[in-house]
Design a protein around this motif. Sequence first.
Motif, PDB file in Angstrom:
ATOM      1  N   TYR A 217      47.598  46.001 -79.654  1.00 18.60           N
ATOM      2  CA  TYR A 217      48.396  45.473 -78.339  1.00 18.60           C
ATOM      3  C   TYR A 217      49.782  44.902 -78.586  1.00 18.60           C
ATOM      4  CZ  TYR A 217      49.128  43.201 -73.838  1.00 18.60           C
ATOM      5  OH  TYR A 217      49.620  42.432 -72.578  1.00 18.60           O
ATOM      6  N   ALA A 218      49.996  44.323 -79.465  1.00 21.92           N
ATOM      7  CA  ALA A 218      51.206  43.431 -79.724  1.00 21.92           C
ATOM      8  C   ALA A 218      52.152  44.513 -80.262  1.00 21.92           C
ATOM      9  CB  ALA A 218      50.987  42.578 -80.676  1.00 21.92           C
ATOM     10  N   PHE A 219      51.634  45.432 -80.931  1.00 25.56           N
ATOM     11  CA  PHE A 219      52.515  46.753 -81.440  1.00 25.56           C
ATOM     12  C   PHE A 219      52.977  47.419 -80.239  1.00 25.56           C
ATOM     13  CE2 PHE A 219      53.204  51.010 -83.361  1.00 25.56           C
ATOM     14  CZ  PHE A 219      53.975  50.668 -84.104  1.00 25.56           C
ATOM     15  N   PHE A 220      52.185  47.903 -79.352  1.00 23.70           N
ATOM     16  CA  PHE A 220      52.394  48.839 -78.315  1.00 23.70           C
ATOM     17  C   PHE A 220      53.161  48.196 -77.090  1.00 23.70           C
ATOM     18  CE2 PHE A 220      49.650  51.685 -80.533  1.00 23.70           C
ATOM     19  CZ  PHE A 220      50.531  52.702 -80.891  1.00 23.70           C
TER      20      PHE A 220
ATOM     21  N   ASN B 194      58.774  48.679 -79.560  1.00 22.62           N
ATOM     22  CA  ASN B 194      59.656  49.082 -78.997  1.00 22.62           C
ATOM     23  C   ASN B 194      60.985  48.201 -79.745  1.00 22.62           C
ATOM     24  OD1 ASN B 194      59.175  50.691 -76.858  1.00 22.62           O
ATOM     25  ND2 ASN B 194      58.051  48.959 -75.627  1.00 22.62           N
ATOM     26  N   ALA B 195      60.919  47.151 -80.268  1.00 21.03           N
ATOM     27  CA  ALA B 195      61.755  46.467 -80.950  1.00 21.03           C
ATOM     28  C   ALA B 195      62.348  47.331 -82.071  1.00 21.03           C
ATOM     29  CB  ALA B 195      61.122  45.130 -81.553  1.00 21.03           C
ATOM     30  N   VAL B 196      61.531  48.045 -82.779  1.00 24.73           N
ATOM     31  CA  VAL B 196      62.198  48.883 -83.776  1.00 24.73           C
ATOM     32  C   VAL B 196      62.902  50.129 -83.133  1.00 24.73           C
ATOM     33  CG1 VAL B 196      61.638  50.522 -85.568  1.00 24.73           C
ATOM     34  CG2 VAL B 196      60.167  48.576 -85.351  1.00 24.73           C
TER      35      VAL B 196
ATOM     36  N   ASP C  21      64.444  50.102 -80.112  1.00 25.71           N
ATOM     37  CA  ASP C  21      65.665  49.406 -79.865  1.00 25.71           C
ATOM     38  C   ASP C  21      66.749  49.206 -80.890  1.00 25.71           C
ATOM     39  OD1 ASP C  21      64.913  49.332 -77.350  1.00 25.71           O
ATOM     40  OD2 ASP C  21      63.975  47.398 -77.232  1.00 25.71           O
ATOM     41  N   TRP C  22      66.225  48.637 -82.067  1.00 25.28           N
ATOM     42  CA  TRP C  22      67.020  48.636 -83.346  1.00 25.28           C
ATOM     43  C   TRP C  22      67.710  49.904 -83.493  1.00 25.28           C
ATOM     44  CZ3 TRP C  22      66.489  49.704 -88.538  1.00 25.28           C
ATOM     45  CH2 TRP C  22      67.398  49.376 -89.566  1.00 25.28           C
ATOM     46  N   LEU C  23      67.141  50.989 -83.647  1.00 28.56           N
ATOM     47  CA  LEU C  23      67.315  52.260 -83.880  1.00 28.56           C
ATOM     48  C   LEU C  23      68.300  53.135 -82.697  1.00 28.56           C
ATOM     49  CD1 LEU C  23      64.259  53.494 -85.835  1.00 28.56           C
ATOM     50  CD2 LEU C  23      66.329  52.843 -86.739  1.00 28.56           C
ATOM     51  N   HIS C  24      68.328  52.371 -81.770  1.00 27.04           N
ATOM     52  CA  HIS C  24      69.118  52.775 -80.664  1.00 27.04           C
ATOM     53  C   HIS C  24      68.272  54.249 -79.845  1.00 27.04           C
ATOM     54  CE1 HIS C  24      72.386  50.132 -81.112  1.00 27.04           C
ATOM     55  NE2 HIS C  24      72.270  50.444 -82.415  1.00 27.04           N
ATOM     56  N   LEU C  25      67.235  54.052 -79.826  1.00 20.80           N
ATOM     57  CA  LEU C  25      66.321  55.044 -79.518  1.00 20.80           C
ATOM     58  C   LEU C  25      65.678  54.558 -78.052  1.00 20.80           C
ATOM     59  CD1 LEU C  25      64.438  56.535 -82.648  1.00 20.80           C
ATOM     60  CD2 LEU C  25      66.688  57.531 -81.265  1.00 20.80           C
ATOM     61  N   PRO C  26      65.319  55.532 -77.300  1.00 17.86           N
ATOM     62  CA  PRO C  26      64.659  55.062 -75.868  1.00 17.86           C
ATOM     63  C   PRO C  26      63.329  54.436 -76.031  1.00 17.86           C
ATOM     64  CG  PRO C  26      64.448  57.505 -76.010  1.00 17.86           C
ATOM     65  CD  PRO C  26      65.555  56.969 -77.439  1.00 17.86           C
ATOM     66  N   SER C  27      62.974  53.572 -75.464  1.00 14.97           N
ATOM     67  CA  SER C  27      61.628  52.692 -75.446  1.00 14.97           C
ATOM     68  C   SER C  27      61.013  52.631 -74.206  1.00 14.97           C
ATOM     69  CB  SER C  27      62.042  51.021 -76.066  1.00 14.97           C
ATOM     70  OG  SER C  27      62.571  50.366 -74.980  1.00 14.97           O
ATOM     71  N   GLN C  28      59.771  52.379 -74.115  1.00 16.54           N
ATOM     72  CA  GLN C  28      58.854  52.477 -72.831  1.00 16.54           C
ATOM     73  C   GLN C  28      57.819  51.669 -73.239  1.00 16.54           C
ATOM     74  OE1 GLN C  28      56.806  56.431 -72.502  1.00 16.54           O
ATOM     75  NE2 GLN C  28      57.896  57.025 -74.278  1.00 16.54           N
ATOM     76  N   ASN C  29      57.062  51.420 -71.986  1.00 19.82           N
ATOM     77  CA  ASN C  29      55.654  50.615 -71.947  1.00 19.82           C
ATOM     78  C   ASN C  29      54.730  51.726 -72.411  1.00 19.82           C
ATOM     79  OD1 ASN C  29      53.550  49.084 -71.831  1.00 19.82           O
ATOM     80  ND2 ASN C  29      54.023  48.309 -69.603  1.00 19.82           N
ATOM     81  N   TRP C  30      54.412  51.726 -73.805  1.00 21.48           N
ATOM     82  CA  TRP C  30      53.429  52.741 -74.112  1.00 21.48           C
ATOM     83  C   TRP C  30      52.031  52.678 -73.492  1.00 21.48           C
ATOM     84  CZ3 TRP C  30      55.908  56.458 -76.729  1.00 21.48           C
ATOM     85  CH2 TRP C  30      56.985  56.037 -77.197  1.00 21.48           C
ATOM     86  N   LEU C  31      51.520  51.434 -73.416  1.00 21.93           N
ATOM     87  CA  LEU C  31      50.286  51.305 -72.862  1.00 21.93           C
ATOM     88  C   LEU C  31      50.074  51.546 -71.306  1.00 21.93           C
ATOM     89  CD1 LEU C  31      49.362  47.759 -74.447  1.00 21.93           C
ATOM     90  CD2 LEU C  31      48.524  49.901 -74.887  1.00 21.93           C
ATOM     91  N   PHE C  32      51.326  51.765 -70.903  1.00 21.54           N
ATOM     92  CA  PHE C  32      51.289  52.111 -69.299  1.00 21.54           C
ATOM     93  C   PHE C  32      51.501  53.634 -69.150  1.00 21.54           C
ATOM     94  CE2 PHE C  32      53.322  52.980 -65.545  1.00 21.54           C
ATOM     95  CZ  PHE C  32      52.525  52.543 -64.227  1.00 21.54           C
ATOM     96  N   THR C  33      52.386  54.241 -70.130  1.00 24.79           N
ATOM     97  CA  THR C  33      52.765  55.824 -69.877  1.00 24.79           C
ATOM     98  C   THR C  33      51.872  56.666 -70.728  1.00 24.79           C
ATOM     99  OG1 THR C  33      54.474  55.490 -71.805  1.00 24.79           O
ATOM    100  CG2 THR C  33      55.273  55.102 -69.613  1.00 24.79           C
ATOM    101  N   LEU C  34      51.451  56.169 -71.824  1.00 27.12           N
ATOM    102  CA  LEU C  34      50.483  56.834 -72.681  1.00 27.12           C
ATOM    103  C   LEU C  34      49.366  56.163 -73.196  1.00 27.12           C
ATOM    104  CD1 LEU C  34      53.456  58.914 -74.983  1.00 27.12           C
ATOM    105  CD2 LEU C  34      51.824  59.778 -72.943  1.00 27.12           C
ATOM    106  N   PRO C  35      48.461  55.432 -72.046  1.00 30.58           N
ATOM    107  CA  PRO C  35      47.443  54.607 -72.748  1.00 30.58           C
ATOM    108  C   PRO C  35      46.596  55.330 -73.742  1.00 30.58           C
ATOM    109  CG  PRO C  35      47.075  55.385 -70.309  1.00 30.58           C
ATOM    110  CD  PRO C  35      48.656  55.722 -70.852  1.00 30.58           C
ATOM    111  N   ILE C  36      46.110  56.495 -73.467  1.00 27.80           N
ATOM    112  CA  ILE C  36      45.140  57.192 -74.247  1.00 27.80           C
ATOM    113  C   ILE C  36      45.399  57.481 -75.680  1.00 27.80           C
ATOM    114  CG2 ILE C  36      45.384  59.539 -73.577  1.00 27.80           C
ATOM    115  CD1 ILE C  36      42.004  57.930 -74.149  1.00 27.80           C
TER     116      ILE C  36
END
Length: 275
Positions: free
Chosen positions: A113-116, A123-125, A127-142
């Motif tokens: 949970y803390a990872f996603f 998302n921290a990684v 953002d550091w790589l300048h790649l788009p992040s998202q709320n994974w537990l909301f957009t791709l929960p399964i």
Amino acid sequence: MTPATVLLLLFLAGPIGYCVWIAFTDAQLTGASGARFIGLDNFRRAFADPDFRGAVWLTLVFTLVSAVIGQNTLGLALAGLMRAASRPVRTVTGALVITAWVLPEVVAAFLLYAFFRREGTLNAVLDWLHLPSQNWLFTLPILAVSFANVWRGTAFSMLIYSAALSSVPREVTEAAEVDGAGGVRRLWHVTLPMIRRSIGTNLMLNTLSTLSVFGLIWAMTRGGPGNRSQTLPVFMYDQAFVKSLIGYGTAVALLLLLVGALFSVVYLRLLKADV
């Protein structure tokens, strides 16, 4: 055999028999104290319920992605790589993978949970790589809970395949290499056929254990958002203990037991055909 038979009847057949009876009643945790026999109404309600059909679909997706494909394939890959690696690498890799397996389910769920989560490690990684992040537990929960199950359960497959690969004679693979077979051809035509019974056993055990996963999903998403990660165990718990519909929830549990039995029959027939 008598003591073992008595224990099985007492702790396995007895509760299953009681659950079968409850599934044909309108038993509830609240309201009327009695339970009235209603026949097949709970099962008819389940098959007419779109939430139940959605839970069946998500259960199949979760099982296919995390058990049949994820744990099985990754476990085989790790076992093969560890067999070719040096002893220190095997020791460190095995310790890391097995640590995820022996962690309590709730602890593993909190870590993933803390990872996603939106402010989590993934998302921290990104953002550091300048790649788009998202709320994974909301957009791709399964997919998030499927990845969590792969991370936690791959060690079992790795151990099964490590034992299976150690039984493959090196003379056979070396002979295939001398005959000009590459790594992929040796794997497909030599190694996999020789460990096919271990593959079938591992698939059966992983499938059955994944069908009953509850704590990992409940701790990470509680079946949400909405019902987008609500597998059959979560749906069953929600109906029986949140909405207090014990009879209906038990009927769903019996249907889940039937799904597991069907998978077992298929795998056992495949294993029998290999004999």
